[in-house]
Design a protein around this motif. Structure first.
Motif, PDB file in Angstrom:
ATOM      1  N   ARG A   1      49.811   1.050 -76.793  1.00  0.00           N
ATOM      2  CA  ARG A   1      50.948   1.130 -75.867  1.00  0.00           C
ATOM      3  C   ARG A   1      51.820  -0.103 -75.983  1.00  0.00           C
ATOM      4  N   LYS A   2      51.151  -1.237 -76.041  1.00  0.00           N
ATOM      5  CA  LYS A   2      51.904  -2.491 -76.125  1.00  0.00           C
ATOM      6  C   LYS A   2      52.794  -2.462 -77.368  1.00  0.00           C
ATOM      7  N   ALA A   3      52.205  -2.008 -78.483  1.00  0.00           N
ATOM      8  CA  ALA A   3      52.947  -1.955 -79.742  1.00  0.00           C
ATOM      9  C   ALA A   3      54.138  -1.003 -79.639  1.00  0.00           C
ATOM     10  N   ALA A   4      54.001   0.042 -78.844  1.00  0.00           N
ATOM     11  CA  ALA A   4      55.071   1.032 -78.717  1.00  0.00           C
ATOM     12  C   ALA A   4      56.049   0.676 -77.582  1.00  0.00           C
ATOM     13  N   ASN A   5      55.880  -0.519 -76.995  1.00  0.00           N
ATOM     14  CA  ASN A   5      56.762  -0.951 -75.913  1.00  0.00           C
ATOM     15  C   ASN A   5      56.664  -0.079 -74.660  1.00  0.00           C
TER      16      ASN A   5
ATOM     17  N   LEU B   1      54.769   0.366 -71.087  1.00  0.00           N
ATOM     18  CA  LEU B   1      53.986  -0.443 -70.153  1.00  0.00           C
ATOM     19  C   LEU B   1      52.725   0.293 -69.725  1.00  0.00           C
ATOM     20  N   ASN B   2      51.679  -0.460 -69.373  1.00  0.00           N
ATOM     21  CA  ASN B   2      50.492   0.175 -68.805  1.00  0.00           C
ATOM     22  C   ASN B   2      50.641   0.244 -67.282  1.00  0.00           C
ATOM     23  N   ALA B   3      49.687   0.913 -66.640  1.00  0.00           N
ATOM     24  CA  ALA B   3      49.821   1.198 -65.200  1.00  0.00           C
ATOM     25  C   ALA B   3      50.006  -0.082 -64.382  1.00  0.00           C
ATOM     26  N   ARG B   4      49.227  -1.106 -64.692  1.00  0.00           N
ATOM     27  CA  ARG B   4      49.307  -2.327 -63.878  1.00  0.00           C
ATOM     28  C   ARG B   4      50.611  -3.091 -64.123  1.00  0.00           C
ATOM     29  N   GLU B   5      51.094  -3.043 -65.351  1.00  0.00           N
ATOM     30  CA  GLU B   5      52.392  -3.679 -65.624  1.00  0.00           C
ATOM     31  C   GLU B   5      53.503  -2.955 -64.865  1.00  0.00           C
ATOM     32  N   ARG B   6      53.384  -1.635 -64.807  1.00  0.00           N
ATOM     33  CA  ARG B   6      54.399  -0.855 -64.084  1.00  0.00           C
ATOM     34  C   ARG B   6      54.386  -1.183 -62.594  1.00  0.00           C
ATOM     35  N   VAL B   7      53.195  -1.261 -62.023  1.00  0.00           N
ATOM     36  CA  VAL B   7      53.092  -1.579 -60.594  1.00  0.00           C
ATOM     37  C   VAL B   7      53.678  -2.967 -60.327  1.00  0.00           C
ATOM     38  N   ALA B   8      53.368  -3.907 -61.210  1.00  0.00           N
ATOM     39  CA  ALA B   8      53.865  -5.275 -61.032  1.00  0.00           C
ATOM     40  C   ALA B   8      55.394  -5.304 -61.082  1.00  0.00           C
ATOM     41  N   LEU B   9      55.951  -4.474 -61.968  1.00  0.00           N
ATOM     42  CA  LEU B   9      57.408  -4.438 -62.099  1.00  0.00           C
ATOM     43  C   LEU B   9      58.066  -3.776 -60.888  1.00  0.00           C
ATOM     44  N   LEU B  10      57.365  -2.802 -60.334  1.00  0.00           N
ATOM     45  CA  LEU B  10      57.913  -2.074 -59.184  1.00  0.00           C
ATOM     46  C   LEU B  10      57.936  -2.941 -57.922  1.00  0.00           C
ATOM     47  N   LEU B  11      56.850  -3.635 -57.689  1.00  0.00           N
ATOM     48  CA  LEU B  11      56.669  -4.291 -56.389  1.00  0.00           C
ATOM     49  C   LEU B  11      57.147  -5.732 -56.374  1.00  0.00           C
ATOM     50  N   ASP B  12      57.545  -6.179 -55.185  1.00  0.00           N
ATOM     51  CA  ASP B  12      57.868  -7.594 -55.002  1.00  0.00           C
ATOM     52  C   ASP B  12      56.617  -8.413 -55.338  1.00  0.00           C
TER      53      ASP B  12
ATOM     54  N   ALA C   1      58.395   8.958 -61.325  1.00  0.00           N
ATOM     55  CA  ALA C   1      58.850   8.732 -62.691  1.00  0.00           C
ATOM     56  C   ALA C   1      57.912   9.461 -63.646  1.00  0.00           C
ATOM     57  N   VAL C   2      58.501  10.185 -64.601  1.00  0.00           N
ATOM     58  CA  VAL C   2      57.722  10.843 -65.659  1.00  0.00           C
ATOM     59  C   VAL C   2      57.732   9.879 -66.841  1.00  0.00           C
ATOM     60  N   LEU C   3      56.580   9.273 -67.115  1.00  0.00           N
ATOM     61  CA  LEU C   3      56.569   8.149 -68.054  1.00  0.00           C
ATOM     62  C   LEU C   3      55.675   8.387 -69.273  1.00  0.00           C
ATOM     63  N   GLY C   4      55.284   9.620 -69.495  1.00  0.00           N
ATOM     64  CA  GLY C   4      54.447   9.925 -70.652  1.00  0.00           C
ATOM     65  C   GLY C   4      54.147  11.404 -70.629  1.00  0.00           C
ATOM     66  N   LEU C   5      53.065  11.801 -71.296  1.00  0.00           N
ATOM     67  CA  LEU C   5      52.672  13.209 -71.260  1.00  0.00           C
ATOM     68  C   LEU C   5      52.206  13.509 -69.836  1.00  0.00           C
TER      69      LEU C   5
ATOM     70  N   VAL D   1      67.756  10.337 -66.433  1.00  0.00           N
ATOM     71  CA  VAL D   1      67.059  10.112 -67.706  1.00  0.00           C
ATOM     72  C   VAL D   1      67.322   8.682 -68.156  1.00  0.00           C
ATOM     73  N   VAL D   2      66.279   8.018 -68.619  1.00  0.00           N
ATOM     74  CA  VAL D   2      66.429   6.624 -69.064  1.00  0.00           C
ATOM     75  C   VAL D   2      65.688   6.427 -70.380  1.00  0.00           C
ATOM     76  N   ASP D   3      65.901   5.257 -71.000  1.00  0.00           N
ATOM     77  CA  ASP D   3      65.299   4.982 -72.308  1.00  0.00           C
ATOM     78  C   ASP D   3      63.992   4.207 -72.232  1.00  0.00           C
ATOM     79  N   SER D   4      63.742   3.548 -71.106  1.00  0.00           N
ATOM     80  CA  SER D   4      62.553   2.687 -71.064  1.00  0.00           C
ATOM     81  C   SER D   4      61.864   2.747 -69.707  1.00  0.00           C
ATOM     82  N   ASP D   5      60.615   2.281 -69.678  1.00  0.00           N
ATOM     83  CA  ASP D   5      59.872   2.176 -68.421  1.00  0.00           C
ATOM     84  C   ASP D   5      60.605   1.269 -67.432  1.00  0.00           C
ATOM     85  N   GLU D   6      61.159   0.192 -67.945  1.00  0.00           N
ATOM     86  CA  GLU D   6      61.837  -0.779 -67.073  1.00  0.00           C
ATOM     87  C   GLU D   6      63.018  -0.127 -66.359  1.00  0.00           C
TER      88      GLU D   6
END
Lengths: 508, 73
Positions: A29-33, A35-46, A161-165, A225-230
């Motif tokens: 996942r990291k190689a494909a840019n 994010l994993n679940a915990r990175e997503r949560v960290a990005l979402l929350l204050d 958010a639909v972020l994968g399969l 529709v967006v191009d990235s998890d961010e």
């Protein structure tokens, strides 16, 4: 130190659980840019606001407990822009975040805690579908149904958010949501192509089965529709900024307010000739507070624009016909799109503003085949059942049933630009239909009749019997809407409506 | 270089043809203008492209989904 050994064990368990699933999958996942679940949560929350629930949960099956940290979902509560939200983030590295007993229990707990306490819920979804062997056999599928509740009664906003399969339960969570953003490359479907290839001998490409084009342009299930998890997470935050925490509150009011640069130049954005097309979004953006336009389902049924925005800091929902597409003639899909937007705004106390510049509903065999009369009435039902403040404004023209559906005479306030033309149909068509006179055959008589018919269709003819409360200059639109909203939002219910659409079906 | 077609999204009459064979068009530039619902509705290039052929004439009636032009992107 007291409890040293227990603390050490506790910390080791927490560390292991936070590592999630297979290290190889995490590296891929990291190689494909992605994010994993915990990175997503960290990005979402204050920062440092996450209170996790179920860190020590695992599969109910003893033989896979070691392989199922958190049972494939990271759950809990935290803050977005200093407001509490519940979150479920799928951990695809743990058995594909497949649906199973504890995995479901965790999500259900977040959902119910949100519902009981009036807190928005965010779902960051991926899901391989039902877990094998957990759902196998009668008891397997029976257990999957026990305690499952699908209905969303819109007590609090759900943003997904639909972020994968994303199959099965993950897909259904998204469908039930008030807002869905999808990352390109993700897939939303009932079953994977592996299942469809066996079940119906169809070898579908996953994109065709449930890719972003299908859902943003054909089904309309996806709102953005967006191009990235961010970007997806940024969209979720932006959506929530317009909504209250729950249905019993008025929406938040923004404190930084600026008019858009073209606020007093609307007359330059709309062609005077009623036959000419233009993009109504430029007008909507000029009316709203600067940079506050947030389009919903922009790629679906483009004849209708549905957008959240702010007017003098207050959240509003804009419904507009867009002459840029199909001349602004409302088609069956646009009725669905508008009805679902009315449901969203009414459920969360967001006042609605209708901007009409439409030649009417798009008549013809194709529309009838697509159930236009039914769609018009669904749209009307949503409008008439809504109790949120409503303003209807005619820009250049609004004809027939479309005038009524665009809230003409049904809103708390109906108004028209001085350019408004309101009648049962376009005067040029009316002369043909009513008098059977065609311009090519009897040009003089046609011109006279056209003049007669048109003179009865002006904004002033609507204002004279007080069916419009005001005729305004286009350049005064923003000021007028702000003033009227100030009146309508004083209702003695603290801005909270009756929510008669709260149980409207989730998908149209 | 990929060939594709441009289709009309509305039923109506071809009012004006505004592009010609071989012409290079930017995205959203109109190829023909239809008259429908008493509106002048452009059928535009979906992407920057070259017009290979326009298959309708002024005055033709077209139905939603009909091919208007072949293009190369």
């Amino acid at each position: 130190m007291p409890f040293d050994k227990q603390r050490e064990d506790f910390q080791a368990r927490a560390k292991r659980a936070k590592q999630m699933g297979s290290p190889q999958r995490l590296a891929e996942r990291k190689a494909a840019n992605i994010l994993n679940a915990r990175e997503r949560v960290a990005l979402l929350l204050d920062r440092d606001t996450f209170s996790e629930a179920g860190l020590f949960a695992t599969s109910i099956k003893p033989d896979v407990r070691d392989k199922t940290p958190g049972d494939g979902v990271v759950s809990g509560f935290g803050k977005v822009a200093n407001r509490m939200v519940g979150v479920n983030a799928a951990d695809f590295t743990t058995l594909g975040s497949s649906s199973a007993e504890v995995h479901g229990k965790k999500q259900y707990w977040v959902r119910e805690t949100c519902r009981k306490n009036g807190i928005p819920m965010v779902s960051l979804m991926e899901c391989a579908g039902g877990r094998i062997p957990d759902i196998m056999g009668a008891a397997g599928i029976g257990r999957a149904g026990e305690g499952a509740r699908y209905t969303h009664s819109r007590e609090t906003p759900w943003a997904s958010a639909v972020l994968g399969l994303t199959y099965g339960g993950g897909a259904f969570t998204c469908i039930n949501s008030d807002f869905v953003v999808m990352r390109k490359g993700a897939v939303l479907a009932v079953s994977s192509s592996m299942v469809t290839s066996v079940a119906i001998a169809e070898d579908s490409d996953p994109e065709a089965l449930g890719g972003w084009r299908l859902h943003s342009e054909n089904t309309g299930f996806v709102d953005a529709v967006v191009d990235s998890d961010e970007e997806a997470i940024a969209q979720l935050k932006a959506f929530l900024s317009y909504l209250p925490d729950n249905a019993n509150q008025a929406p938040p009011v923004a404190t930084t307010i600026a008019a858009a640069p073209d606020a007093q130049k609307l007359d330059t954005l709309v062609p005077e000739s009623r036959a000419k097309t233009y993009d109504i979004r430029t007008v909507v953006k000029a009316i709203l507070d600067k940079d506050s336009y947030f389009g919903i389902k922009e790629r679906f049924a483009k004849v209708a624009v549905t957008a959240l925005g702010r007017l003098n800091g207050r959240s509003v929902g804009i419904v507009a016909s867009n002459p840029m597409f199909k001349g602004g003639a409302l088609d069956p899909d646009s009725c669905d799109k508008i009805a679902s937007f009315i449901v969203l705004c009414d459920s969360f106390n967001i006042p609605l503003i209708f901007l009409a510049d439409t030649p009417g509903f798009l008549v013809g065999a194709e529309s009838e085949k697509r159930r236009l009369p039914g769609k018009i009435m669904n749209f009307m039902a949503a409008l008439e059942l809504s109790t949120v403040p409503k303003i209807a404004l005619v820009l250049r023209k609004s004809y027939g049933q479309a005038y009524l559906n665009m809230a003409g005479g049904r809103a708390d306030i109906t108004a028209s630009w001085f350019s408004g033309d309101i009648s049962f149909m376009d005067p040029a068509v009316a002369v043909n239909v009513v008098y059977a006179v065609k311009p090519g055959e009897q040009p003089e008589r046609y011109e006279q009749l056209l003049k007669d018919v048109s003179s009865g269709a002006t904004a002033y003819e609507l204002a004279a019997p007080f069916m419009a409360q005001m005729v305004i200059d286009p350049n005064d639109t923003r000021r007028y809407l702000i003033d009227m909203l100030e009146i309508l939002t004083r209702r003695m219910t603290n801005g909270v409506g009756q929510h008669r659409l709260a149980n409207w079906p989730p998908a149209f | 270089m990929a060939r594709s077609t441009v289709k009309t999204e509305i039923t109506g009459k071809v009012w004006k043809i505004t592009a010609e064979k071989g012409q290079r068009l930017a995205e959203d530039e109109p190829i023909v203008i239809l008259e429908s619902m008493k509106m002048e509705i452009p059928v535009a290039a979906p992407l920057a492209c070259t017009v290979l052929e326009i298959v309708v004439s002024e005055g033709d009636s077209v139905t939603e989904g009909d091919v208007i032009a072949h293009i190369e992107t």
